[in-house]
Design a protein around this motif. Structure first.
Motif: not given
Length: 218
Positions: A1-6, A43-52, A54-58, A103-108
């Motif tokens: 399941m895809i997770r997204f950052h808060k 429009i769907l491509i732009l939406l996919f880009t936004v989702l991509q 902000f994803r937050n993989p475990k 890239n995933v943009h979460v900082t750890r």
């Protein structure tokens, strides 16, 4: 399941609403069928880009107080000895990781320890790989200390598209290696400043994965 950052929840909801509205309006007001389809696909491509974005993989971090892990996903673009002017005011080993928009943009947190310093600096939005980006762009500077490695500084740096850096580090707080330290929206770079003599586990051009891959060890 895809997770997204808060940090992306609000933007994702807005993107969904605008996407649905755009798809419905295109179907209602445009009579040329192929043009409707092109607009809806865009429009769907732009939406996919936004989702991509902000994803937050475990990520499963193997805790080790002797190692420094990659704080973010991206490509190692700088490895050099430099003068760190803000906190240490002496020479350190700089390792810089550049994040592209995909890239995933979460900082750890790169290591466990106590937050000794945490400061936000407003600034410019030069491209993230620009030599002056680390001192002139919007950025945050955080220093973590543990008993084995000592003090390590990391700096979140905004890129040309980034307009907001999120930093969760608070001075005096005890943090755990690999846990969520913040987020940088829309393209950026993170610099690590390590003690001289630190043994590196990466080289220029390497692609690293935040939260799991070892960058250096004591």
């Amino acid at each position: 399941m895809i997770r997204f950052h808060k940090e992306g929840y609000k933007i994702i909801v807005i993107a969904f609403i605008l996407s649905i509205a755009g798809i419905l309006l295109a179907d209602k007001f445009i009579e040329i069928i192929w043009l409707v389809k092109v607009i809806q696909i865009a429009i769907l491509i732009l939406l996919f880009t936004v989702l991509q974005f902000f994803r937050n993989p475990k990520r499963v971090t193997t805790l080790d107080e002797r190692t420094i892990i990659a704080p973010v996903d991206g490509k190692v673009v700088v490895i050099e000895e430099v003068e760190e002017p803000e906190y240490f005011k002496d020479k350190r080993l700089q390792v810089s990781i550049f994040m592209s928009p995909i890239n995933v943009h979460v900082t750890r947190y790169a290591m466990s320890g106590i937050i000794k310093y945490s400061k936000y600096h407003p600034g410019k939005y030069l491209v993230a790989w620009h030599p002056k980006a680390s001192t002139e762009n919007e950025r945050t500077t955080v220093v973590i200390e543990n008993n084995v490695i000592g003090e390590v500084l990391y700096r979140q740096i905004a890129g040309a598209l980034a307009k907001r850096i999120v930093n969760y580090a608070k001075e005096g707080e005890e943090v755990v290696q690999g846990t969520d330290a913040g987020f940088i929206k829309f393209g950026s770079r993170v610099d690590l400043y390590l003690p001289l003599g630190t043994e590196l586990a990466v080289k220029l051009g390497d692609k690293v994965k935040g939260g799991t891959q070892i960058v250096a060890r004591k």
